[in-house]
Scaffold this motif. Structure first.
Motif, PDB file in Angstrom:
ATOM      1  N   LEU A 139     -17.222   0.657   6.860  1.00  0.00           N
ATOM      2  CA  LEU A 139     -16.123  -0.289   6.672  1.00  0.00           C
ATOM      3  C   LEU A 139     -15.931  -1.148   7.926  1.00  0.00           C
ATOM      4  CD1 LEU A 139     -13.418   1.804   4.780  1.00  0.00           C
ATOM      5  CD2 LEU A 139     -14.855  -0.027   3.886  1.00  0.00           C
ATOM      6  N   ASP A 164     -10.077  -7.345   2.228  1.00  0.00           N
ATOM      7  CA  ASP A 164     -10.371  -6.239   1.307  1.00  0.00           C
ATOM      8  C   ASP A 164     -10.810  -4.999   2.086  1.00  0.00           C
ATOM      9  OD1 ASP A 164      -9.741  -7.754  -0.942  1.00  0.00           O
ATOM     10  OD2 ASP A 164     -11.806  -8.466  -1.182  1.00  0.00           O
ATOM     11  N   VAL A 165     -11.581  -5.195   3.130  1.00  0.00           N
ATOM     12  CA  VAL A 165     -12.022  -4.072   3.964  1.00  0.00           C
ATOM     13  C   VAL A 165     -10.822  -3.489   4.711  1.00  0.00           C
ATOM     14  CG1 VAL A 165     -13.471  -3.390   5.920  1.00  0.00           C
ATOM     15  CG2 VAL A 165     -14.381  -4.937   4.169  1.00  0.00           C
ATOM     16  N   ILE A 175       0.815  -1.212   0.000  1.00  0.00           N
ATOM     17  CA  ILE A 175       0.000   0.000   0.000  1.00  0.00           C
ATOM     18  C   ILE A 175       0.852   1.267   0.000  1.00  0.00           C
ATOM     19  CG2 ILE A 175      -1.648   1.344   1.381  1.00  0.00           C
ATOM     20  CD1 ILE A 175      -2.890  -1.380   2.190  1.00  0.00           C
ATOM     21  N   ARG A 218      -7.724  -3.521   3.741  1.00  0.00           N
ATOM     22  CA  ARG A 218      -6.951  -2.780   2.734  1.00  0.00           C
ATOM     23  C   ARG A 218      -7.578  -1.404   2.486  1.00  0.00           C
ATOM     24  NH1 ARG A 218      -3.365  -3.253  -1.517  1.00  0.00           N
ATOM     25  NH2 ARG A 218      -2.969  -5.442  -1.135  1.00  0.00           N
ATOM     26  N   GLU A 219      -8.888  -1.362   2.364  1.00  0.00           N
ATOM     27  CA  GLU A 219      -9.549  -0.084   2.118  1.00  0.00           C
ATOM     28  C   GLU A 219      -9.365   0.878   3.293  1.00  0.00           C
ATOM     29  OE1 GLU A 219     -13.716   1.882   0.540  1.00  0.00           O
ATOM     30  OE2 GLU A 219     -13.429  -0.291   0.394  1.00  0.00           O
ATOM     31  N   LEU A 220      -9.458   0.378   4.503  1.00  0.00           N
ATOM     32  CA  LEU A 220      -9.202   1.217   5.685  1.00  0.00           C
ATOM     33  C   LEU A 220      -7.789   1.793   5.645  1.00  0.00           C
ATOM     34  CD1 LEU A 220     -10.767  -0.786   8.643  1.00  0.00           C
ATOM     35  CD2 LEU A 220     -11.284   1.585   8.050  1.00  0.00           C
ATOM     36  N   GLU A 279      -5.837   2.156   3.000  1.00  0.00           N
ATOM     37  CA  GLU A 279      -5.696   3.084   1.871  1.00  0.00           C
ATOM     38  C   GLU A 279      -6.336   4.435   2.169  1.00  0.00           C
ATOM     39  OE1 GLU A 279      -7.339   0.706  -1.297  1.00  0.00           O
ATOM     40  OE2 GLU A 279      -5.388  -0.225  -1.737  1.00  0.00           O
ATOM     41  N   ARG A 280      -7.500   4.427   2.801  1.00  0.00           N
ATOM     42  CA  ARG A 280      -8.156   5.693   3.155  1.00  0.00           C
ATOM     43  C   ARG A 280      -7.341   6.462   4.191  1.00  0.00           C
ATOM     44  NH1 ARG A 280     -14.713   4.928   3.690  1.00  0.00           N
ATOM     45  NH2 ARG A 280     -15.080   3.999   1.643  1.00  0.00           N
ATOM     46  N   SER A 281      -6.820   5.745   5.176  1.00  0.00           N
ATOM     47  CA  SER A 281      -6.020   6.389   6.205  1.00  0.00           C
ATOM     48  C   SER A 281      -4.754   6.998   5.593  1.00  0.00           C
ATOM     49  CB  SER A 281      -5.654   5.377   7.292  1.00  0.00           C
ATOM     50  OG  SER A 281      -4.953   6.000   8.338  1.00  0.00           O
ATOM     51  N   TRP A 319     -15.491   6.163   9.030  1.00  0.00           N
ATOM     52  CA  TRP A 319     -15.775   5.032   8.148  1.00  0.00           C
ATOM     53  C   TRP A 319     -16.487   3.886   8.872  1.00  0.00           C
ATOM     54  CZ3 TRP A 319     -10.062   5.977   7.832  1.00  0.00           C
ATOM     55  CH2 TRP A 319      -9.784   7.084   7.025  1.00  0.00           C
TER      56      TRP A 319
END
Length: 133
Positions: free
Chosen positions: A90, A115-116, A33, A118-120, A122-124, A87
């Motif tokens: 999420l 996947d969730v 990431i 990873r999204e956390l 990436e958003r952070s 979030w």
């Protein structure tokens, strides 16, 4: 908080049993990431990249872009402040965890939706980079 000369391997070894392979998975995920190498901060936190921050009060410092601390009982993942309020959708899909202002506590990585997670992350990361810009 500052990076230390502690070898990353020394910190990784704090996770034992089934948590040890989870630490390797976290190490790979954070590296993918951030595209940054792991560095030990404060003697126990594995951070990736870094950013300087400064509050309106003038207080500032340096922090990793993303970080986690492996542990024998649980892993601590450091995210942006108030991530659980930002979030909640999420976190409701993540799986078993506990959250504080800026920490996500995970007992079993295998129980999470990767996947969730990873999204956390990436958003952070995006929010941390945007705040530093």
């Amino acid at each position: 908080m500052f990076p230390s000369d502690t070898p990353v391997a020394d910190v990784l070894e704090r996770a034992t049993g089934p948590r040890r392979p989870e630490v390797d998975a976290l190490l790979d995920l954070f590296g993918e990431i951030t595209h940054e190498p792991p560095v030990v901060w404060a003697g126990r936190i594995i951070g990736f990249g870094d950013v300087e921050y400064r509050y309106a009060s003038g207080h500032g410092g340096r922090i990793p872009l993303l970080a986690f601390a492996p542990g024998a009982a649980r892993h601590t993942i450091y995210l942006v402040s108030d991530f659980s309020e930002k979030w909640p959708e999420l976190l409701s899909r993540l799986g078993p965890h506990r959250a504080s202002t800026a920490c996500l506590y995970v007992t079993r990585l295998s129980a999470l939706d990767r996947d969730v997670l990873r999204e956390l992350l990436e958003r952070s990361l995006a929010e941390t980079r945007a705040a530093a810009a």
